[in-house]
Scaffold this motif. Structure first.
Motif, PDB file in Angstrom:
ATOM      1  N   ALA A 245     -45.851 -17.369   8.589  1.00 26.53           N
ATOM      2  CA  ALA A 245     -45.168 -17.721   7.685  1.00 26.53           C
ATOM      3  C   ALA A 245     -44.254 -18.571   6.629  1.00 26.53           C
ATOM      4  CB  ALA A 245     -45.588 -16.600   6.504  1.00 26.53           C
ATOM      5  N   VAL A 246     -43.264 -17.516   7.289  1.00 25.65           N
ATOM      6  CA  VAL A 246     -41.975 -18.769   7.318  1.00 25.65           C
ATOM      7  C   VAL A 246     -41.598 -19.793   7.882  1.00 25.65           C
ATOM      8  CG1 VAL A 246     -39.044 -18.347   7.180  1.00 25.65           C
ATOM      9  CG2 VAL A 246     -40.551 -16.702   6.069  1.00 25.65           C
ATOM     10  N   LYS A 247     -42.228 -19.865   8.869  1.00 24.46           N
ATOM     11  CA  LYS A 247     -42.207 -21.061  10.275  1.00 24.46           C
ATOM     12  C   LYS A 247     -43.376 -21.758   9.431  1.00 24.46           C
ATOM     13  CE  LYS A 247     -42.855 -18.667  13.892  1.00 24.46           C
ATOM     14  NZ  LYS A 247     -43.386 -19.239  15.891  1.00 24.46           N
ATOM     15  N   LYS A 248     -44.306 -21.585   8.778  1.00 28.93           N
ATOM     16  CA  LYS A 248     -45.236 -22.769   7.910  1.00 28.93           C
ATOM     17  C   LYS A 248     -44.393 -23.357   7.196  1.00 28.93           C
ATOM     18  CE  LYS A 248     -48.899 -20.969  10.723  1.00 28.93           C
ATOM     19  NZ  LYS A 248     -49.755 -19.915  10.684  1.00 28.93           N
ATOM     20  N   GLY A 249     -43.245 -22.497   6.265  1.00 27.65           N
ATOM     21  CA  GLY A 249     -43.138 -22.816   4.890  1.00 27.65           C
ATOM     22  C   GLY A 249     -44.039 -22.099   4.366  1.00 27.65           C
TER      23      GLY A 249
ATOM     24  N   PHE B 157     -33.860 -20.671  -3.438  1.00 28.94           N
ATOM     25  CA  PHE B 157     -34.044 -20.080  -2.011  1.00 28.94           C
ATOM     26  C   PHE B 157     -33.230 -20.540  -1.097  1.00 28.94           C
ATOM     27  CE2 PHE B 157     -37.168 -23.721  -2.572  1.00 28.94           C
ATOM     28  CZ  PHE B 157     -37.763 -24.035  -1.414  1.00 28.94           C
ATOM     29  N   LYS B 158     -32.684 -22.118  -1.548  1.00 32.98           N
ATOM     30  CA  LYS B 158     -31.347 -22.262  -0.007  1.00 32.98           C
ATOM     31  C   LYS B 158     -30.193 -21.658  -0.817  1.00 32.98           C
ATOM     32  CE  LYS B 158     -32.629 -26.459  -1.703  1.00 32.98           C
ATOM     33  NZ  LYS B 158     -32.748 -28.269  -1.604  1.00 32.98           N
ATOM     34  N   PRO B 159     -29.436 -21.718   0.161  1.00 37.35           N
ATOM     35  CA  PRO B 159     -27.372 -20.868  -0.360  1.00 37.35           C
ATOM     36  C   PRO B 159     -27.144 -22.034  -1.290  1.00 37.35           C
ATOM     37  CG  PRO B 159     -27.774 -21.053   1.805  1.00 37.35           C
ATOM     38  CD  PRO B 159     -29.655 -20.864   1.803  1.00 37.35           C
ATOM     39  N   TYR B 160     -26.158 -22.046  -2.149  1.00 41.63           N
ATOM     40  CA  TYR B 160     -25.308 -22.701  -2.686  1.00 41.63           C
ATOM     41  C   TYR B 160     -24.050 -23.006  -2.043  1.00 41.63           C
ATOM     42  CZ  TYR B 160     -28.272 -23.428  -6.412  1.00 41.63           C
ATOM     43  OH  TYR B 160     -29.368 -24.181  -7.251  1.00 41.63           O
TER      44      TYR B 160
ATOM     45  N   VAL C  84     -36.849 -21.785   6.504  1.00 39.41           N
ATOM     46  CA  VAL C  84     -37.717 -21.693   5.611  1.00 39.41           C
ATOM     47  C   VAL C  84     -38.670 -23.435   6.375  1.00 39.41           C
ATOM     48  CG1 VAL C  84     -39.094 -22.399   4.263  1.00 39.41           C
ATOM     49  CG2 VAL C  84     -37.531 -20.231   3.737  1.00 39.41           C
ATOM     50  N   GLY C  85     -39.559 -23.081   6.252  1.00 37.64           N
ATOM     51  CA  GLY C  85     -40.794 -24.172   7.572  1.00 37.64           C
ATOM     52  C   GLY C  85     -40.187 -24.535   9.305  1.00 37.64           C
ATOM     53  N   SER C  86     -39.182 -24.204   9.190  1.00 40.59           N
ATOM     54  CA  SER C  86     -38.809 -24.642  10.591  1.00 40.59           C
ATOM     55  C   SER C  86     -39.769 -24.106  11.490  1.00 40.59           C
ATOM     56  CB  SER C  86     -36.930 -23.999  10.602  1.00 40.59           C
ATOM     57  OG  SER C  86     -36.869 -24.421  11.870  1.00 40.59           O
ATOM     58  N   SER C  87     -40.407 -25.162  12.317  1.00 33.64           N
ATOM     59  CA  SER C  87     -41.619 -24.494  13.345  1.00 33.64           C
ATOM     60  C   SER C  87     -40.580 -23.654  14.892  1.00 33.64           C
ATOM     61  CB  SER C  87     -42.355 -25.276  13.561  1.00 33.64           C
ATOM     62  OG  SER C  87     -41.661 -27.055  13.901  1.00 33.64           O
ATOM     63  N   ASP C  88     -39.494 -24.215  15.066  1.00 36.48           N
ATOM     64  CA  ASP C  88     -39.104 -23.918  15.841  1.00 36.48           C
ATOM     65  C   ASP C  88     -38.158 -23.248  16.276  1.00 36.48           C
ATOM     66  OD1 ASP C  88     -37.307 -25.194  14.845  1.00 36.48           O
ATOM     67  OD2 ASP C  88     -37.116 -26.612  16.638  1.00 36.48           O
ATOM     68  N   ILE C  89     -38.197 -21.875  15.546  1.00 36.44           N
ATOM     69  CA  ILE C  89     -37.139 -20.597  15.542  1.00 36.44           C
ATOM     70  C   ILE C  89     -37.009 -19.775  16.390  1.00 36.44           C
ATOM     71  CG2 ILE C  89     -36.530 -20.942  13.020  1.00 36.44           C
ATOM     72  CD1 ILE C  89     -38.539 -18.079  12.026  1.00 36.44           C
ATOM     73  N   ASP C  90     -38.751 -19.738  17.313  1.00 30.61           N
ATOM     74  CA  ASP C  90     -38.366 -19.345  18.091  1.00 30.61           C
ATOM     75  C   ASP C  90     -37.771 -19.449  19.451  1.00 30.61           C
ATOM     76  OD1 ASP C  90     -40.637 -17.080  17.334  1.00 30.61           O
ATOM     77  OD2 ASP C  90     -42.065 -18.783  17.186  1.00 30.61           O
ATOM     78  N   LYS C  91     -37.715 -20.517  19.330  1.00 34.44           N
ATOM     79  CA  LYS C  91     -36.668 -21.323  20.255  1.00 34.44           C
ATOM     80  C   LYS C  91     -35.682 -21.743  19.991  1.00 34.44           C
ATOM     81  CE  LYS C  91     -41.097 -23.636  21.243  1.00 34.44           C
ATOM     82  NZ  LYS C  91     -40.614 -24.415  20.801  1.00 34.44           N
TER      83      LYS C  91
ATOM     84  N   ASP D  94     -34.201 -29.940   6.009  1.00 39.08           N
ATOM     85  CA  ASP D  94     -35.596 -30.876   5.385  1.00 39.08           C
ATOM     86  C   ASP D  94     -36.322 -31.040   4.319  1.00 39.08           C
ATOM     87  OD1 ASP D  94     -38.039 -32.514   6.129  1.00 39.08           O
ATOM     88  OD2 ASP D  94     -38.082 -32.402   7.871  1.00 39.08           O
ATOM     89  N   LYS D  95     -36.055 -32.056   3.982  1.00 29.75           N
ATOM     90  CA  LYS D  95     -35.982 -32.290   2.294  1.00 29.75           C
ATOM     91  C   LYS D  95     -37.389 -31.934   1.672  1.00 29.75           C
ATOM     92  CE  LYS D  95     -34.678 -34.702  -1.998  1.00 29.75           C
ATOM     93  NZ  LYS D  95     -36.059 -34.730  -2.382  1.00 29.75           N
ATOM     94  N   LYS D  96     -38.004 -32.985   2.402  1.00 31.43           N
ATOM     95  CA  LYS D  96     -39.776 -32.960   2.389  1.00 31.43           C
ATOM     96  C   LYS D  96     -40.303 -31.089   2.491  1.00 31.43           C
ATOM     97  CE  LYS D  96     -42.906 -36.450   3.514  1.00 31.43           C
ATOM     98  NZ  LYS D  96     -42.331 -37.507   4.643  1.00 31.43           N
ATOM     99  N   ILE D  97     -40.244 -30.582   3.399  1.00 30.19           N
ATOM    100  CA  ILE D  97     -40.534 -29.374   4.044  1.00 30.19           C
ATOM    101  C   ILE D  97     -40.088 -28.342   2.480  1.00 30.19           C
ATOM    102  CG2 ILE D  97     -40.499 -27.318   5.273  1.00 30.19           C
ATOM    103  CD1 ILE D  97     -40.851 -29.089   8.094  1.00 30.19           C
ATOM    104  N   LEU D  98     -39.254 -28.342   2.572  1.00 30.17           N
ATOM    105  CA  LEU D  98     -38.342 -27.365   2.080  1.00 30.17           C
ATOM    106  C   LEU D  98     -38.922 -28.319   0.171  1.00 30.17           C
ATOM    107  CD1 LEU D  98     -34.690 -26.583   2.639  1.00 30.17           C
ATOM    108  CD2 LEU D  98     -36.482 -25.460   2.764  1.00 30.17           C
TER     109      LEU D  98
END
Lengths: 373, 143, 369
Positions: free
Chosen positions: C142-146, C162-165, C174-181, C209-213
């Motif tokens: 789920a996290v990968k898909k945002g 959910f974004k640290p300041y 979040v939304g980062s599809s390649d966190i496995d690699k 990635d602003k769009k994804i977030l």
């Protein structure tokens, strides 16, 4: 006192209703100015102790509710901690709540002079979360189980409670061994005698059937209790097992917060004594490569055993409040049976028995001493 | 209270020593008329009033709470009433969010010379509370 | 653009490598991170000083046994840390710590923060029966898909912060599809850059990635609205409040685990909040009866008064409530509305003053008569 004596009261409609009638009558006669009884809360999803003066509120009173939300000793203590006040108050509670109240009285946390403690035969209570998941179902299940003296759905410590009819207060309402549509009122103190006297109830009836039934149940439960403690000890004995048992603890101290005998305004384990400079924490970590943070879980738990196991009444409130389901109450019931046994002490049994740690005998506990001396 | 008897609210008024209390005093000595609904408590500064006092008063069944101090800029302690305003805004917002009749709370600036303003505020606030009726907290048991 | 460290490993391994690098290279003396404590999916915060002890560390584990802000406060309460320490925390934990620092309950000095865009955490009770462990793969999918993972804390479901300041490093999750690699770590501050210097990996210039977030934010906002609407439905005046809190035990567990509630002795446990016999007598005269111990509603509204302004909406309170009151949503909702009054976001910036300790001369005319 010798073997307590009692009276048979006939329950016109239901036991609950008749108990309320009894309290109401006592208020009418001026024996009590107010009473503390459990009441269903407005949303209907739980119960709370309410100090009642207006008798019309009795319509919502609910003696022996299926759950123990707040331990009754906390309710009594909140009313009388700062003084006995001018009102004569009766509190209707479960035996373990009365026993905790008596412990609090010894600890100077409640003044019982104007308080009359009325206990009842207790079938146990449902674990809070079980009840909350479906209150209506819980009510039915509890009624059914109580009727059949079936404790399987009750709190684990209720299942091994051998003191569910223990008389420690002034009056006791006995339902065990009573004929249909009756219950017993039993006096356990001079205060109790005087009250019944004023109400015109004479203690001449035969209550042997209650004594017999209570004896029977507590003996059976005691056997279960001993076995459960033995099993538990083999499970959690030894430091590694103990660490395992408390592995999930998140240091929220909920167990202490709901404990009726943990009365300290500022717990030692929340005080500055357990707050260290960062160097100390780093040093602790360096000696092992890594420490759990906060590091004081077992210190807290064992410290609490030190602080309150002699007064623990095994009510089970701690376990119900634990967010990570540690069997705290079972562990404490095991420990407290042992520590209280050391001094032949039973928490809340009698107001006259001194707390073991504020008394001593010159000749005792030699088995603890070095045999070479 | 009998049915035909008119409801006279009980309003707790925290009045600052330097302005609003003197304003209330002036209203009295000027023989201005206002309803007997106000129970004044003199505080050295409106910022002495912990918002919890207001919560406690409300739960205790008081029908309205008036908090009055010097006009902004005129505080005897220079800035006490600025803090008061923020605290009041906070507690009022909490009441609003909980849908708990935030209209029972009032913040007003009344100077020592504003006897007529004090009488007016007392009168109008009393009228407003009369319309709201009795504080429902008065009879609650499960507090 | 922000200097970014890219490590060609899965995201958790990447962070562990960074932590090892920091410890072994002497760049930090200790690391705060979650570590596994058993196989059923329970984790606890640990202070690690030797890199071989990082083996069971799970810095990104979706569980918050205790709000780490509270722990870091405990760590630095008696004076700042003399040695540098890195802490891997969730954004709301970092914000909570900053609120505590504003209250002089800790020090930011010598603590470096590694945070991430946060997918949320599971309720603590799910750690008990192994449910978290069983859900892990679903969580990361789920996290990968945002998307919002199922069954997470209600407070997390509706969390838009959910974004640290102010983290020194932010891990792109979040939304980062390649966190496995890949493990992408944004080095937001000079400290962050210095710490990562000489680390094995590629250094790039990158932004989240602003769009994804934004898309994720929209989902969270929709959830948040739902949660707020639900609770608003129930919070109808004093009666509604009593209905919600009628089952409250008065255990104050919520305040004990609240990262903002730092008082050693809570006002509501102090002698000031105790009833004397005469209080009972007058209350009984007025009401005919009174719940004992009394003070539930007073405590809850009082706690709102005390901490709503700084509530970071972490949800720790609700997790420990023995009677399952939806406290976190109530506090979040009221909290956000009072924070909005002062355009305040708790923990956004340590230099922003707590609104009640400051003022503007010309403001809030709407609350005046």
């Amino acid at each position: 006192m010798n073997k307590p004596t009692g009276a048979v009261i006939s329950a016109k409609s239901s036991t609950k209703k008749s108990i309320i009638d009894f309290l109401e009558k006592a208020m009418d006669k001026g024996v009590f100015d107010a009473v503390i009884v459990p009441m269903r809360v407005p949303a209907g999803d739980s119960f709370a102790y309410v100090l009642i003066k207006d008798k019309s509120l009795f319509k919502d009173a609910f003696p022996i509710p299926p759950v123990m939300f707040v331990q009754g000793a906390k309710a009594v203590s909140s009313v009388t901690r700062l003084g006995k006040g001018n009102m004569k108050i009766a509190a209707l509670m479960r035996p373990c709540e009365i026993r905790a109240t008596i412990e609090l009285a010894k600890l100077g946390q409640t003044d019982l002079e104007n308080m009359t403690l009325i206990s009842m035969d207790c079938p146990g209570v449902l674990p809070t979360s079980d009840f909350l998941s479906d209150p209506e179902k819980g009510m039915k299940q509890f009624d059914e189980a109580a009727k059949n003296l079936d404790d399987k759905i009750m709190r684990p410590v209720c299942q091994i409670c051998d003191k569910s009819s223990m008389m420690a207060g002034d009056l006791h309402i006995g339902t065990l061994g009573a004929k249909k549509d009756t219950f017993f009122v039993i006096s356990n103190s001079q205060k109790g005698n005087d009250i019944l006297d004023k109400l015109g109830i004479s203690l001449k009836d035969n209550i042997d059937s209650w004594h017999a039934k209570v004896k029977n149940i507590s003996e059976e439960k005691l056997k279960k209790r001993k076995k459960a403690h033995k099993d538990l000890k083999s499970e959690i004995g030894g430091l590694d097992n103990l660490l395992d048992a408390y592995n999930q603890c998140i240091n929220c101290h909920n167990c202490m917060r709901v404990c009726p005998v943990c009365y300290c305004r500022l717990c030692y384990f929340d005080s500055d004594n357990v707050k260290h400079p960062s160097e100390d924490y780093l040093q602790m970590a360096e000696s092992k490569g890594s420490i759990r943070f906060l590091p004081d879980t077992i210190f807290f738990q064992m410290g609490r055993m030190m602080h309150m196991s002699l007064s623990c009444v095994s009510c089970g409130a701690c376990e119900d409040a634990c967010p990570v389901s540690i069997p705290v109450a079972q562990i404490f019931s095991m420990i407290s049976d042992e520590t209280q046994g050391l001094f032949d002490y039973v928490s809340g049994r009698s107001l006259e028995e001194p707390l073991p740690l504020v008394a001593y005998k010159e000749e005792e506990l030699h088995e603890m001493e070095d045999a070479n001396d | 209270m009998k049915k035909d008897e008119e409801f006279m609210p009980r309003i707790l008024a925290f009045l600052c020593n330097w302005c609003s209390y003197a304003g209330a005093d002036l209203a009295g000595t000027s023989r201005l008329k206002y309803p007997p609904s106000i129970l004044p408590i003199r505080v050295m500064c409106s910022s002495r009033v912990d918002p919890l006092f207001i919560v406690k008063a409300y739960l205790g069944g008081i029908d309205g709470v008036l908090l009055a101090g010097c006009h902004p800029g005129d505080c005897h302690y220079e800035k006490g009433n600025y803090y008061t305003r923020r605290r009041f805004a906070l507690i009022k917002k909490i009441f609003e969010e909980l849908d708990m009749e935030a209209d029972r709370l009032l913040l007003s600036w009344i100077s020592a010379s504003e006897g007529p303003k004090y009488a007016k505020v007392a009168t109008e606030f009393t009228e407003k509370i009369k319309k709201l009726g009795e504080n429902p907290a008065k009879n609650k048991i499960f507090l | 653009m922000t200097k970014t460290l890219k490590i060609n490993k899965n995201v958790e391994q990447g962070i562990l490598e960074l932590l090892r690098f920091l410890l072994d290279g002497g760049k930090v003396s200790g690391v705060f991170t979650l570590k596994r404590i058993n196989k059923e999916g329970s984790v606890a915060y640990s202070l690690v000083t030797r890199s071989d002890e990082l083996e069971d560390a799970v810095p990104l584990f979706p569980l918050m046994p205790v709000n780490a802000g509270k722990l870091l406060s405990r760590f630095s309460l008696r004076g700042k840390s003399n040695k540098p320490v890195a802490a891997v925390v969730k954004p709301c934990e970092l914000r909570a710590f900053i609120e505590l620092v504003k209250r002089e309950q800790g020090s930011l000095e010598n603590i470096f923060f590694i945070s991430s865009t946060c997918g949320g955490v599971y309720p603590i009770e799910m750690a008990v029966d192994g449910a978290v462990e069983n859900n892990l793969s679903k969580y990361w999918e789920a996290v990968k898909k945002g998307e919002i993972p199922a069954q997470i804390r209600p407070a997390c479901r509706g969390c838009v912060e959910f974004k640290p300041y102010t983290a020194d490093m932010t891990v792109d999750l979040v939304g980062s599809s390649d966190i496995d690699k890949r493990c992408m770590i944004l080095l937001n501050t000079k400290n962050g850059e210095e710490l990562a210097q000489d680390m094995k990996g590629d250094f790039l210039e990158k932004e989240l990635d602003k769009k994804i977030l934004d898309k994720f934010q929209n989902k969270r906002e929709a959830e948040r609205k739902k949660l707020f609407d639900e609770i608003e439905e129930k919070m109808k005046g004093l009666d509604g409040f009593i209905d919600i809190f009628g089952k409250c035990l008065g255990c104050h567990g919520c305040s004990k685990v609240c990262p903002i509630c730092y008082c050693k002795l809570c006002e509501f446990e102090s002698p000031d909040s105790e009833y004397k016999p005469s209080n009972y007598e007058s209350d009984l005269k007025k009401r005919g009866g009174l719940k004992v111990p009394p003070g539930t509603v007073y405590f809850q509204i009082g706690r709102l008064d005390h901490i709503a302004i700084s509530c970071v909406g972490c949800g720790a309170c609700e997790d420990v409530c023995p009677v399952d009151i939806p406290i976190s949503i109530i506090f979040k909702k009221v909290g956000e509305s009072v924070q909005k009054l002062f355009d305040y976001i708790p923990g956004r910036d340590v230099k922003e003053e707590i609104p009640l300790l400051t003022f503007e001369k010309d403001e809030l005319s709407e609350v005046e008569d």
